[in-house]
Design an enzyme around this catalytic site. Structure first.
Site, short mmCIF file in Angstrom:
data_model
loop_
_atom_site.label_atom_id
_atom_site.label_comp_id
_atom_site.label_asym_id
_atom_site.label_seq_id
_atom_site.Cartn_x
_atom_site.Cartn_y
_atom_site.Cartn_z
CD GLU A 1 -3.07 -0.91 2.15
OE1 GLU A 1 -4.16 -0.49 1.73
OE2 GLU A 1 -2.85 -1.15 3.36
CG HIS B 1 -2.58 2.79 5.80
ND1 HIS B 1 -3.95 3.00 5.75
CD2 HIS B 1 -2.39 1.46 5.62
CE1 HIS B 1 -4.54 1.83 5.53
NE2 HIS B 1 -3.62 0.89 5.44
CG HIS C 1 -5.25 -1.95 9.20
ND1 HIS C 1 -4.42 -3.02 8.97
CD2 HIS C 1 -5.25 -1.21 8.06
CE1 HIS C 1 -3.92 -2.93 7.73
NE2 HIS C 1 -4.40 -1.84 7.16
CG HIS D 1 -8.24 -0.87 4.47
ND1 HIS D 1 -7.70 -0.44 3.28
CD2 HIS D 1 -7.19 -1.22 5.24
CE1 HIS D 1 -6.38 -0.54 3.33
NE2 HIS D 1 -6.05 -1.00 4.51
#
Ligand code: MN
Length: 238
Positions: free
Chosen positions: A80, A99, A101, A169
């Site tokens: 990613e 980024h 989760h 996500h």
């Protein structure tokens, strides 16, 4: 023209950011944090494909905005990485990106219930978080931002905000420094947890836009205090 090496202090700070985010439960085996290259705005620094809690100086690589590694040397890279390249391309003001989760934020991405600031520490959420629905730009996927096109779509959804939730996500948060983006990623998770608790009790009074903006400005003058504490917790880095 050859690209100068990044400031070793920035590389060290990126290693520290990885460790802090792991220590605070924002990332686990997954998730990543990057910084824009201090000598070239068209490049950024990101670890090789590795759990953030294990990142060391030697794991930090340089990428261009197409998310191509300049110093790959056969090392595996994050699937990613396009999240970072496309946001740095779209947002010249952004100097660092997380980024993750982080778990308490996930419910807001799947319910369209807006993530809003419940206390002063999360004033940066005053404009609200953007919500990225991957089905609007692609057929059924594995949910990952694994192409430049998906990264660009995510960056468009983020717009000028500080956070974008990714349905089913996770989330991506941006800042003007590693200290600020780490602070924001940690407090987005804290805010989400508190907001769910508050909602379960009854009607919630959120910070209004002006309170949120004032609080965000005040917090930005205090970033070093948390950073110093969090850095102490993780100990020296290699
Ligand atoms: Mn992800």
């Amino acid at each position: 023209m050859t690209l100068s090496a990044p400031d070793p202090g920035l590389v060290d700070k990126l290693v520290v950011a990885n460790r802090i985010l792991y220590g605070r439960g924002v990332v686990d085996g997954f998730g990543h944090v990057s910084a824009r290259h201090d000598k070239s705005p068209g490049h950024f620094l990101l670890a090789r494909n590795l759990a953030p809690g294990l990142v060391r100086r030697d794991d930090i690589m340089v990428f261009d905005l197409d998310a191509v590694a300049l110093d790959g040397a056969g090392r595996r890279v994050y699937l990613e990485r396009f999240i970072h390249g496309e946001i740095y391309r779209a947002r010249p003001d952004v100097q660092a990106i997380v980024h993750s989760h982080s778990p308490s934020v996930i419910p807001f991405g799947v319910t369209r219930y807006p993530l809003r600031p419940v206390f002063h520490a999360s004033g940066f959420l005053g404009e609200g978080a953007a919500l990225f629905e991957i089905r609007e730009v692609a057929a059924d996927t594995d949910m990952l931002i694994s192409t430049g096109a998906l990264g660009a779509a995510l960056a468009r959804t983020l717009g000028s905000r500080s956070a974008v939730l990714m349905r089913g996500h996770g989330s991506t948060i941006v800042g003007v420094s590693l200290e600020q983006v780490v602070y924001r990623a940690i407090y987005a998770e804290v805010n989400a947890k508190l907001q769910i608790q508050a909602i379960s009790l009854g009607e919630v009074t959120y910070l209004n836009e002006q309170e949120a903006a004032y609080a965000a400005s005040a917090n930005d003058t205090q970033l070093a205090r948390n950073w110093e504490l969090w850095q102490r917790e993780i100990g020296p880095v290699e």
